[in-house]
Write a protein that holds these residues in place. Structure first.
Motif, PDB file in Angstrom:
ATOM      1  N   TRP A 183       0.804  -1.219   0.000  1.00  9.01           N
ATOM      2  CA  TRP A 183       0.000   0.000   0.000  1.00  9.01           C
ATOM      3  C   TRP A 183       0.839   1.272   0.000  1.00  9.01           C
ATOM      4  O   TRP A 183       0.504   2.221  -0.736  1.00  9.01           O
ATOM      5  CB  TRP A 183      -0.984  -0.018   1.164  1.00  9.01           C
ATOM      6  N   PRO A 184       1.932   1.373   0.765  1.00  8.51           N
ATOM      7  CA  PRO A 184       2.793   2.559   0.609  1.00  8.51           C
ATOM      8  C   PRO A 184       3.357   2.682  -0.796  1.00  8.51           C
ATOM      9  O   PRO A 184       3.487   3.795  -1.324  1.00  8.51           O
ATOM     10  CB  PRO A 184       3.903   2.319   1.645  1.00  8.51           C
ATOM     11  N   ALA A 185       3.690   1.555  -1.423  1.00 10.17           N
ATOM     12  CA  ALA A 185       4.199   1.598  -2.792  1.00 10.17           C
ATOM     13  C   ALA A 185       3.111   2.055  -3.765  1.00 10.17           C
ATOM     14  O   ALA A 185       3.391   2.785  -4.724  1.00 10.17           O
ATOM     15  CB  ALA A 185       4.723   0.222  -3.200  1.00 10.17           C
ATOM     16  N   VAL A 186       1.846   1.650  -3.514  1.00  4.37           N
ATOM     17  CA  VAL A 186       0.734   2.119  -4.344  1.00  4.37           C
ATOM     18  C   VAL A 186       0.585   3.631  -4.218  1.00  4.37           C
ATOM     19  O   VAL A 186       0.404   4.347  -5.225  1.00  4.37           O
ATOM     20  CB  VAL A 186      -0.580   1.417  -3.941  1.00  4.37           C
ATOM     21  N   ALA A 187       0.665   4.135  -2.979  1.00  6.58           N
ATOM     22  CA  ALA A 187       0.554   5.579  -2.756  1.00  6.58           C
ATOM     23  C   ALA A 187       1.661   6.332  -3.488  1.00  6.58           C
ATOM     24  O   ALA A 187       1.417   7.380  -4.105  1.00  6.58           O
ATOM     25  CB  ALA A 187       0.593   5.882  -1.258  1.00  6.58           C
ATOM     26  N   LEU A 188       2.882   5.799  -3.432  1.00  5.37           N
ATOM     27  CA  LEU A 188       4.007   6.433  -4.119  1.00  5.37           C
ATOM     28  C   LEU A 188       3.804   6.412  -5.632  1.00  5.37           C
ATOM     29  O   LEU A 188       4.041   7.421  -6.323  1.00  5.37           O
ATOM     30  CB  LEU A 188       5.305   5.715  -3.749  1.00  5.37           C
ATOM     31  N   ALA A 189       3.342   5.278  -6.151  1.00  7.46           N
ATOM     32  CA  ALA A 189       3.102   5.161  -7.598  1.00  7.46           C
ATOM     33  C   ALA A 189       2.025   6.133  -8.060  1.00  7.46           C
ATOM     34  O   ALA A 189       2.161   6.792  -9.104  1.00  7.46           O
ATOM     35  CB  ALA A 189       2.708   3.722  -7.940  1.00  7.46           C
ATOM     36  N   MET A 190       0.950   6.265  -7.291  1.00  8.57           N
ATOM     37  CA  MET A 190      -0.122   7.189  -7.653  1.00  8.57           C
ATOM     38  C   MET A 190       0.341   8.639  -7.572  1.00  8.57           C
ATOM     39  O   MET A 190      -0.040   9.480  -8.398  1.00  8.57           O
ATOM     40  CB  MET A 190      -1.330   6.966  -6.741  1.00  8.57           C
ATOM     41  N   ALA A 191       1.181   8.947  -6.580  1.00 12.10           N
ATOM     42  CA  ALA A 191       1.706  10.308  -6.449  1.00 12.10           C
ATOM     43  C   ALA A 191       2.569  10.674  -7.648  1.00 12.10           C
ATOM     44  O   ALA A 191       2.481  11.794  -8.180  1.00 12.10           O
ATOM     45  CB  ALA A 191       2.504  10.437  -5.151  1.00 12.10           C
ATOM     46  N   VAL A 192       3.398   9.738  -8.088  1.00 11.65           N
ATOM     47  CA  VAL A 192       4.242   9.974  -9.270  1.00 11.65           C
ATOM     48  C   VAL A 192       3.365  10.205 -10.501  1.00 11.65           C
ATOM     49  O   VAL A 192       3.594  11.146 -11.281  1.00 11.65           O
ATOM     50  CB  VAL A 192       5.200   8.788  -9.502  1.00 11.65           C
ATOM     51  N   ALA A 193       2.356   9.364 -10.683  1.00  5.73           N
ATOM     52  CA  ALA A 193       1.479   9.477 -11.855  1.00  5.73           C
ATOM     53  C   ALA A 193       0.747  10.813 -11.863  1.00  5.73           C
ATOM     54  O   ALA A 193       0.731  11.529 -12.886  1.00  5.73           O
ATOM     55  CB  ALA A 193       0.484   8.322 -11.874  1.00  5.73           C
ATOM     56  N   MET A 194       0.145  11.183 -10.739  1.00  7.70           N
ATOM     57  CA  MET A 194      -0.616  12.430 -10.687  1.00  7.70           C
ATOM     58  C   MET A 194       0.307  13.638 -10.775  1.00  7.70           C
ATOM     59  O   MET A 194      -0.074  14.692 -11.317  1.00  7.70           O
ATOM     60  CB  MET A 194      -1.463  12.457  -9.420  1.00  7.70           C
ATOM     61  N   GLY A 195       1.530  13.504 -10.291  1.00 10.55           N
ATOM     62  CA  GLY A 195       2.503  14.574 -10.427  1.00 10.55           C
ATOM     63  C   GLY A 195       2.838  14.840 -11.897  1.00 10.55           C
ATOM     64  O   GLY A 195       2.984  15.998 -12.317  1.00 10.55           O
ATOM     65  N   ILE A 196       2.945  13.768 -12.685  1.00  7.82           N
ATOM     66  CA  ILE A 196       3.201  13.935 -14.120  1.00  7.82           C
ATOM     67  C   ILE A 196       2.011  14.617 -14.789  1.00  7.82           C
ATOM     68  O   ILE A 196       2.181  15.487 -15.660  1.00  7.82           O
ATOM     69  CB  ILE A 196       3.494  12.569 -14.770  1.00  7.82           C
ATOM     70  N   GLY A 197       0.804  14.256 -14.381  1.00  2.61           N
ATOM     71  CA  GLY A 197      -0.379  14.912 -14.929  1.00  2.61           C
ATOM     72  C   GLY A 197      -0.407  16.397 -14.604  1.00  2.61           C
ATOM     73  O   GLY A 197      -0.738  17.230 -15.469  1.00  2.61           O
ATOM     74  N   LEU A 198      -0.047  16.738 -13.363  1.00  2.00           N
ATOM     75  CA  LEU A 198      -0.004  18.145 -12.971  1.00  2.00           C
ATOM     76  C   LEU A 198       1.067  18.890 -13.762  1.00  2.00           C
ATOM     77  O   LEU A 198       0.861  20.042 -14.177  1.00  2.00           O
ATOM     78  CB  LEU A 198       0.272  18.256 -11.472  1.00  2.00           C
ATOM     79  N   LEU A 199       2.199  18.236 -13.997  1.00  3.22           N
ATOM     80  CA  LEU A 199       3.268  18.841 -14.801  1.00  3.22           C
ATOM     81  C   LEU A 199       2.796  19.072 -16.232  1.00  3.22           C
ATOM     82  O   LEU A 199       3.005  20.159 -16.803  1.00  3.22           O
ATOM     83  CB  LEU A 199       4.494  17.932 -14.788  1.00  3.22           C
ATOM     84  N   ASN A 200       2.158  18.070 -16.824  1.00  2.00           N
ATOM     85  CA  ASN A 200       1.625  18.231 -18.179  1.00  2.00           C
ATOM     86  C   ASN A 200       0.663  19.412 -18.257  1.00  2.00           C
ATOM     87  O   ASN A 200       0.763  20.274 -19.144  1.00  2.00           O
ATOM     88  CB  ASN A 200       0.889  16.958 -18.618  1.00  2.00           C
TER      89      ASN A 200
END
Length: 403
Positions: free
Chosen positions: A118-135
């Motif tokens: 679950w911590p790894a899922v949270a980290l993966a989702m944070a990375v994904a949404m961070g890329i979306g915010l950057l885009n």
């Protein structure tokens, strides 16, 4: 100036702008190829494949086992395609979805043994949404075309995956993490009564919308008819299952996500404003809508959905190859186009996008049954997408002349 977002029962053009006066219900248009083509194509394809399998003595294509298998295969692409529909409605574009899903999977697999699932899922989702915010930030604040930005992001993220994995496949070793992944992605649910309830709810919403339109002497919205058709399809699927319908968890996640997005787009002010932003951003801004917020929100949602699809993909395989999901963004976009989503913003339906994804995977499933090679698959799927785009383009031109 009155916006379509503030008058939900007003008739709108395909670009989201309201027409001058409400018109009589045009049933020919509502059931024409422009509105219903993807449903007709899906039904026709299933009918043809059923006839072929029956004639050749193979297992019935319409069996519940095969139907649920097709839906399961389509689930990850469908989740991303539904989110892609939202970003297309907002007037933008995202080519990086498959790369975002892949890096989400890589982050999950690379960290799950060390920190837990679950911590790894949270980290993966944070990375994904961070890329979306950057885009979204680059597109909105710098004014660079979304196609160019996300094309660059797609390439850059693929490079990050290669750096992160050192060009090698990663896999999960911890037995507890593997068990959690199996439960998260491989669980099964009997959804018979859930489908019955959802079907009845869709019928009630659709009929209620039609009655409300008639009472107010307003134009009947195609969404109401689509809701009724969706409800009838759910009830038909439940009836065909014989009282027991077991679905894998990704299908359940797909259903929940699609239902939430559909409800927001169809019945809430947020959805109406998103259509207004994509149809005419300047008019939306003048009416007091925060255009920047809605466009950024669409990018973050799209990357978040891609990140979740990546989590499911990694949980399914318990490993990740650096080349994983390469080219999946084209299938995602094809599903949205098949569903009639406008590439110019302001028009789209997540239910039709879901039908588009099921159409593509029904084709793939049919090719496998008929032992057709991958080359034929690519050719026919490409022709289907081009024909669908042509139908919708001609339909839009006809509507514009009619107005």
């Amino acid at each position: 100036m009155t916006m379509a977002s503030e008058t939900p029962m007003q008739e709108t053009t395909s670009r989201g702008a309201p027409s001058a006066t409400p018109k009589k219900n045009n049933w020919a248009r509502m059931f024409g190829l422009r509105e219903m083509g993807v449903y007709y194509a899906l039904i026709l394809l299933i009918f043809v494949l059923t006839m072929i399998t029956t004639y050749t003595g193979q297992d019935n294509y319409l069996s519940i086992l095969n139907m649920t298998n097709v839906i399961y295969q389509a689930s990850l692409i469908a989740i991303m395609a539904v989110a892609m529909t939202v970003i297309l409605i907002s007037g933008n574009f995202d080519l990086s979805v498959a790369s975002v899903a892949a890096i989400s999977a890589a982050v999950l697999v690379g960290n799950a043994d060390a920190v837990g699932f679950w911590p790894a899922v949270a980290l993966a989702m944070a990375v994904a949404m961070g890329i979306g915010l950057l885009n979204g930030s680059i597109v909105q604040f710098l004014g660079i075309n979304a196609f160019i930005v996300t094309l660059g992001t797609m390439t850059a993220v693929r490079g990050l995956i290669l750096i992160y994995t050192d060009g090698r496949s990663l896999s999960v070793k911890d037995p507890e993490v593997i068990a959690t992944m199996k439960a998260f992605e491989g669980g099964k649910f009997d959804v018979f009564w859930l489908l019955v309830a959802a079907g009845v709810a869709c019928l009630a919403l659709g009929i209620g919308s039609i009655l409300k339109s008639r009472a107010a002497q307003k134009q009947l919205r195609p969404a109401a008819v689509g809701t009724i058709i969706g409800g009838a399809a759910l009830l038909a699927l439940a009836a065909a299952s014989g009282g027991e319908l077991v679905l894998r968890t990704p299908v359940v996640y797909m259903g929940i996500f699609t239902t939430l997005v559909w409800f927001v787009l169809t019945f809430t002010m947020v959805g109406r404003r998103l259509y207004a932003v994509g149809g005419n951003p300047e008019a939306a801004r003048l009416s007091g809508i925060n255009v920047l917020r809605y466009k950024l929100m669409a990018f973050v949602l799209c990357s978040g959905a891609a990140g979740f699809a990546g989590v499911l993909f990694a949980s399914r395989l318990r490993s990740i190859n650096p080349a994983g999901l390469t080219g999946a963004e084209l299938t995602v976009i094809a599903a949205a186009i098949l569903g009639g989503t406008s590439l110019f913003g302001g028009a789209g339906s997540v239910i039709k996008t879901l039908a588009g994804a099921l159409l593509l995977y029904s084709l793939t499933n049919g090719f496998n049954i008929l032992n057709l090679g991958a080359n034929w698959q690519g050719l026919i799927e490409g022709i289907v997408v081009v024909v669908a785009a042509a139908i919708y383009t001609v339909g839009n031109q006809g509507q514009a002349k009619g107005h």
